[in-house]
Design an enzyme around this catalytic site. Structure first.
Site, PDB file in Angstrom:
ATOM      1  N   VAL A  11       8.714  -2.482   3.441  1.00 50.07           N
ATOM      2  CA  VAL A  11       8.502  -3.676   3.888  1.00 50.07           C
ATOM      3  C   VAL A  11       8.472  -3.838   5.300  1.00 50.07           C
ATOM      4  O   VAL A  11       8.889  -3.161   6.275  1.00 50.07           O
ATOM      5  CB  VAL A  11       9.570  -4.516   3.262  1.00 50.07           C
ATOM      6  CG1 VAL A  11       9.817  -4.603   1.744  1.00 50.07           C
ATOM      7  CG2 VAL A  11      11.054  -4.333   3.997  1.00 50.07           C
ATOM      8  N   ASN A  35      13.641 -10.090   6.916  1.00 52.54           N
ATOM      9  CA  ASN A  35      14.028  -8.708   6.448  1.00 52.54           C
ATOM     10  C   ASN A  35      14.932  -8.104   7.585  1.00 52.54           C
ATOM     11  O   ASN A  35      15.422  -6.776   7.169  1.00 52.54           O
ATOM     12  CB  ASN A  35      12.702  -7.898   6.379  1.00 52.54           C
ATOM     13  CG  ASN A  35      12.108  -8.339   5.153  1.00 52.54           C
ATOM     14  OD1 ASN A  35      12.552  -8.958   4.217  1.00 52.54           O
ATOM     15  ND2 ASN A  35      10.631  -8.143   5.052  1.00 52.54           N
ATOM     16  N   HIS A  88       0.755  -1.217  -0.148  1.00 49.88           N
ATOM     17  CA  HIS A  88       0.048  -0.022  -0.056  1.00 49.88           C
ATOM     18  C   HIS A  88       0.890   1.352  -0.050  1.00 49.88           C
ATOM     19  O   HIS A  88       0.641   2.288  -0.851  1.00 49.88           O
ATOM     20  CB  HIS A  88      -0.760   0.024   1.259  1.00 49.88           C
ATOM     21  CG  HIS A  88      -2.154  -1.083   1.255  1.00 49.88           C
ATOM     22  ND1 HIS A  88      -1.858  -2.240   1.752  1.00 49.88           N
ATOM     23  CD2 HIS A  88      -3.125  -1.270   0.538  1.00 49.88           C
ATOM     24  CE1 HIS A  88      -2.753  -3.043   1.538  1.00 49.88           C
ATOM     25  NE2 HIS A  88      -3.534  -2.437   0.597  1.00 49.88           N
ATOM     26  N   GLU A  96      14.482   2.719  18.707  1.00 48.54           N
ATOM     27  CA  GLU A  96      13.402   3.697  18.882  1.00 48.54           C
ATOM     28  C   GLU A  96      12.567   3.696  20.215  1.00 48.54           C
ATOM     29  O   GLU A  96      12.262   4.671  20.779  1.00 48.54           O
ATOM     30  CB  GLU A  96      12.925   3.976  17.931  1.00 48.54           C
ATOM     31  CG  GLU A  96      11.498   2.854  17.397  1.00 48.54           C
ATOM     32  CD  GLU A  96      10.905   3.241  16.299  1.00 48.54           C
ATOM     33  OE1 GLU A  96      11.638   3.482  15.039  1.00 48.54           O
ATOM     34  OE2 GLU A  96       9.624   3.414  16.170  1.00 48.54           O
ATOM     35  N   HIS A 143       9.115   8.633  14.139  1.00 48.68           N
ATOM     36  CA  HIS A 143       8.298   7.825  13.784  1.00 48.68           C
ATOM     37  C   HIS A 143       7.075   8.619  13.464  1.00 48.68           C
ATOM     38  O   HIS A 143       5.961   8.195  13.956  1.00 48.68           O
ATOM     39  CB  HIS A 143       8.132   6.707  14.602  1.00 48.68           C
ATOM     40  CG  HIS A 143       7.529   5.293  14.131  1.00 48.68           C
ATOM     41  ND1 HIS A 143       8.127   4.091  14.348  1.00 48.68           N
ATOM     42  CD2 HIS A 143       6.539   5.166  13.200  1.00 48.68           C
ATOM     43  CE1 HIS A 143       7.286   3.167  13.771  1.00 48.68           C
ATOM     44  NE2 HIS A 143       6.449   3.904  12.994  1.00 48.68           N
ATOM     45  N   ASP A 199      12.804   7.411   9.658  1.00 52.79           N
ATOM     46  CA  ASP A 199      11.705   8.015  10.414  1.00 52.79           C
ATOM     47  C   ASP A 199      11.627   6.952  11.508  1.00 52.79           C
ATOM     48  O   ASP A 199      10.667   7.011  12.468  1.00 52.79           O
ATOM     49  CB  ASP A 199      10.502   8.134   9.820  1.00 52.79           C
ATOM     50  CG  ASP A 199       9.200   8.439  10.478  1.00 52.79           C
ATOM     51  OD1 ASP A 199       9.307   9.406  11.148  1.00 52.79           O
ATOM     52  OD2 ASP A 199       8.182   7.507  10.523  1.00 52.79           O
ATOM     53  N   SER A 242       9.886   2.744   7.333  1.00 55.56           N
ATOM     54  CA  SER A 242       9.308   1.563   7.559  1.00 55.56           C
ATOM     55  C   SER A 242       9.555   1.027   8.942  1.00 55.56           C
ATOM     56  O   SER A 242       8.335   1.094   9.677  1.00 55.56           O
ATOM     57  CB  SER A 242       9.630   0.477   6.536  1.00 55.56           C
ATOM     58  OG  SER A 242       8.503  -0.310   6.231  1.00 55.56           O
ATOM     59  N   ARG A 243      10.516   0.054   9.061  1.00 54.76           N
ATOM     60  CA  ARG A 243      11.012  -0.046  10.526  1.00 54.76           C
ATOM     61  C   ARG A 243      12.123  -0.254  10.867  1.00 54.76           C
ATOM     62  O   ARG A 243      13.030  -0.407   9.944  1.00 54.76           O
ATOM     63  CB  ARG A 243      10.508  -1.664  10.669  1.00 54.76           C
ATOM     64  CG  ARG A 243       8.784  -1.832  11.037  1.00 54.76           C
ATOM     65  CD  ARG A 243       8.398  -1.461  12.387  1.00 54.76           C
ATOM     66  NE  ARG A 243       7.209  -1.678  12.436  1.00 54.76           N
ATOM     67  CZ  ARG A 243       6.264  -0.593  12.383  1.00 54.76           C
ATOM     68  NH1 ARG A 243       6.593   0.485  11.937  1.00 54.76           N
ATOM     69  NH2 ARG A 243       4.794  -0.950  12.447  1.00 54.76           N
TER      70      ARG A 243
HETATM   71  P1  NAD Z   1       1.855  -3.946   2.722  1.00 55.90           P
HETATM   72  O1  NAD Z   1       1.807  -5.333   3.452  1.00 55.90           O
HETATM   73  O2  NAD Z   1       0.773  -3.360   2.132  1.00 55.90           O
HETATM   74  O3  NAD Z   1       3.299  -3.970   1.963  1.00 55.90           O
HETATM   75  C1  NAD Z   1       4.312  -4.747   2.127  1.00 55.90           C
HETATM   76  C2  NAD Z   1       5.076  -5.101   0.934  1.00 55.90           C
HETATM   77  O4  NAD Z   1       6.403  -5.699   1.363  1.00 55.90           O
HETATM   78  C3  NAD Z   1       4.204  -6.524   0.692  1.00 55.90           C
HETATM   79  O5  NAD Z   1       3.962  -6.281  -0.809  1.00 55.90           O
HETATM   80  C4  NAD Z   1       5.238  -7.661   0.603  1.00 55.90           C
HETATM   81  O6  NAD Z   1       5.441  -8.625  -0.460  1.00 55.90           O
HETATM   82  C5  NAD Z   1       6.653  -6.827   0.533  1.00 55.90           C
HETATM   83  N1  NAD Z   1       7.956  -7.412   1.066  1.00 55.90           N
HETATM   84  C6  NAD Z   1       7.998  -8.299   2.182  1.00 55.90           C
HETATM   85  N2  NAD Z   1       9.438  -8.490   2.177  1.00 55.90           N
HETATM   86  C7  NAD Z   1      10.090  -7.899   1.320  1.00 55.90           C
HETATM   87  C8  NAD Z   1      11.337  -8.189   0.748  1.00 55.90           C
HETATM   88  N3  NAD Z   1      12.212  -8.628   1.510  1.00 55.90           N
HETATM   89  N4  NAD Z   1      11.581  -7.389  -0.257  1.00 55.90           N
HETATM   90  C9  NAD Z   1      10.584  -6.794  -1.120  1.00 55.90           C
HETATM   91  N5  NAD Z   1       9.463  -6.761  -0.579  1.00 55.90           N
HETATM   92  C10 NAD Z   1       9.178  -7.468   0.524  1.00 55.90           C
HETATM   93  O7  NAD Z   1       2.399  -2.970   3.694  1.00 55.90           O
HETATM   94  P2  NAD Z   1       2.409  -1.374   3.948  1.00 55.90           P
HETATM   95  O8  NAD Z   1       1.096  -0.800   4.449  1.00 55.90           O
HETATM   96  O9  NAD Z   1       2.894  -0.937   2.565  1.00 55.90           O
HETATM   97  O10 NAD Z   1       3.498  -1.093   5.093  1.00 55.90           O
HETATM   98  C11 NAD Z   1       4.860  -1.184   4.646  1.00 55.90           C
HETATM   99  C12 NAD Z   1       5.490  -1.208   6.185  1.00 55.90           C
HETATM  100  O11 NAD Z   1       5.383   0.488   6.353  1.00 55.90           O
HETATM  101  C13 NAD Z   1       4.707  -1.822   7.364  1.00 55.90           C
HETATM  102  O12 NAD Z   1       5.319  -3.045   7.497  1.00 55.90           O
HETATM  103  C14 NAD Z   1       5.420  -0.930   8.599  1.00 55.90           C
HETATM  104  O13 NAD Z   1       6.614  -1.750   9.006  1.00 55.90           O
HETATM  105  C15 NAD Z   1       5.636   0.418   7.942  1.00 55.90           C
HETATM  106  N6  NAD Z   1       4.937   1.562   8.504  1.00 55.90           N
HETATM  107  C16 NAD Z   1       5.408   2.673   8.912  1.00 55.90           C
HETATM  108  C17 NAD Z   1       4.851   3.706   9.376  1.00 55.90           C
HETATM  109  C18 NAD Z   1       5.315   4.862  10.160  1.00 55.90           C
HETATM  110  O14 NAD Z   1       4.932   5.704  10.458  1.00 55.90           O
HETATM  111  N7  NAD Z   1       6.876   4.907   9.573  1.00 55.90           N
HETATM  112  C19 NAD Z   1       3.287   3.683   9.418  1.00 55.90           C
HETATM  113  C20 NAD Z   1       2.703   2.406   8.900  1.00 55.90           C
HETATM  114  C21 NAD Z   1       3.576   1.222   8.488  1.00 55.90           C
HETATM  115  C1  COI Z   2       2.231   1.561  12.070  1.00 52.12           C
HETATM  116  O1  COI Z   2       0.946   1.773  11.912  1.00 52.12           O
HETATM  117  O2  COI Z   2       2.526   0.403  12.031  1.00 52.12           O
HETATM  118  C2  COI Z   2       3.110   2.668  12.503  1.00 52.12           C
HETATM  119  O3  COI Z   2       4.285   2.154  12.256  1.00 52.12           O
HETATM  120  C3  COI Z   2       2.587   3.675  12.780  1.00 52.12           C
HETATM  121  C4  COI Z   2       2.676   3.815  14.315  1.00 52.12           C
HETATM  122  C5  COI Z   2       3.560   4.498  15.253  1.00 52.12           C
HETATM  123  C6  COI Z   2       1.240   4.221  14.757  1.00 52.12           C
END
Ligand code: NAD
Ligand code: COI
Length: 332
Positions: A206, A212, A155, A264, A296, A259, A234-235
């Site tokens: 991811v 990962n 997404h 963290e 974050h 981020d 991401s993480r």
């Molecule tokens: P999602 O599940 O829609 O997409 C993740 C994609 O990563 C999937 O298509 C999966 O196949 C792919 N993937 C997994 N391992 C992989 C690899 N080794 N190489 C390439 N692709 C790989 O998730 P999303 O909604 O797009 O969110 C992604 C990440 O963003 C979450 O897992 C979360 O850790 C992070 N996130 C961060 C914040 C923030 O505030 N910084 C907020 C929400 C989510």
């Molecule tokens: C998540 O939704 O997984 C995030 O990384 C954001 C969180 C700090 C609310």
């Protein structure tokens, strides 16, 4: 029926009230405190809990809820890596998350920070504040001249790709589960190594799975182009921070957007003014002119927060009525 929510911040309160108003049949209670073995008792008498926190949902915490007969838990966020899922399974928990509350919030933040690194805005801001209004040597790189490599086309990754394309970048991507539409348009490279070899900017989208962990490390960095920019919204666990610091010192990595940070928890989303900053490595990164640290906050927009609260309550309402929730977390 009763739902109790933990760690409700001031900015979430209006949306909790909005949900409660449109569900007069549900008694809604909440606290600003985090869910812990100590605070679990606040939920006494509730049928389900709504939670969000970066603090771990430990076996002890889950047990404290289960002891009160509460096993229906709805997270207001995406990531479930801080939940003891084995214990949750053992106790018969049903858990939901909110996988898609606003991919744009995170993608937009990642894109803004990418552009800022490329145009050296942190250096410019510092110079200007100090009265140095000269151009050189603070020259920018245009986004349209970059090949942007996106790891993970879920997404968030997909929205980031659109924004970077809007800037005119050439976008390539890698994901073991390829999106049919993106595949048809020819975005994918076949291996991560190909992406490392071609990309000027690499952005991670991811999840933090075991596989990962530290995927960005000294050997993956060695496969990247000189002057690569790394973006991690991401993480933290995805990146071996020490390896990136070495590469920044050598000049191999030109910029680092973070981020998220592997250490963290307990540091981000806290006020360290007038206190000793607890992490020397992070302190060093914060003060580098080619590193952009945000605590974050990529997700933190009004749009996202409203969706997180409303959706988590909707999910919990389904669970406590014994209905299948839209977005269950797989526990196995
Ligand atoms: P999602 O599940 O829609 O997409 C993740 C994609 O990563 C999937 O298509 C999966 O196949 C792919 N993937 C997994 N391992 C992989 C690899 N080794 N190489 C390439 N692709 C790989 O998730 P999303 O909604 O797009 O969110 C992604 C990440 O963003 C979450 O897992 C979360 O850790 C992070 N996130 C961060 C914040 C923030 O505030 N910084 C907020 C929400 C989510
Ligand atoms: C998540 O939704 O997984 C995030 O990384 C954001 C969180 C700090 C609310």
């Amino acid at each position: 029926k009763r739902i109790f929510a933990f760690s409700i911040r001031k900015d979430e309160e209006p949306y909790v009230k909005e949900w409660a108003k449109s569900h007069p049949e549900i008694e809604v209670g909440y606290t600003d405190e985090l869910l812990s073995p100590k605070t679990a008792k606040y939920a006494e008498g509730a049928d389900g809990v709504v939670v969000y926190q970066q603090l771990s949902y430990t076996a002890e915490t889950l047990q404290a809820l289960a002891d009160q007969g509460i096993t229906k838990m709805s997270l207001r966020n995406v990531g479930v890596d801080n939940v003891d899922l084995a214990k949750a399974k053992e106790l018969g928990f049903e858990i939901t998350n909110v996988p898609v509350y606003s991919p744009n919030a995170i993608a937009e933040h990642a894109a803004i920070q990418t552009a800022r690194i490329l145009r050296q805005t942190k250096v410019l801001d510092e110079k200007i504040e100090n009265g140095d209004l000269r151009w050189a040597p603070t020259i920018g790189r245009e986004v349209r001249d970059q090949t942007v490599g996106v790891i993970g086309t879920g997404h968030i990754g997909r929205v980031y790709m659109q924004i970077m394309e809007g800037f005119g970048a050439k976008v390539i991507a890698f994901d073991p589960y390829e999106n049919a539409e993106l595949k048809a348009k020819g975005y994918y490279v076949n291996t991560l190594d190909e992406l490392y070899a071609q990309a000027d900017v690499i952005s991670l989208h991811v999840p933090a799975t075991k596989e990962n962990t530290h995927m960005i490390n000294s050997s993956s960095i060695a496969k990247m182009k000189d002057d690569v920019v790394l973006v991690n919204c991401s993480r933290g666990a995805l990146v071996d921070t020490d390896a990136v610091i070495k590469a920044l010192d050598k000049g191999k990595v030109a910029g680092f957007v973070m981020d998220t940070y592997e250490d963290e928890v307990g540091i981000f989303n806290a006020d360290w003014r007038n206190k000793t900053f607890p992490d020397k490595r992070l302190e060093d990164l914060i003060h580098r002119s080619n590193v952009l640290v945000t605590p974050h906050t990529a997700f933190y927009t009004t749009h996202a927060v409203r969706n997180m609260v409303l959706k988590a309550f909707d999910n919990n309402c389904e669970l406590i009525h014994g209905k299948p929730a839209d977005t269950p977390v797989k526990i196995d």
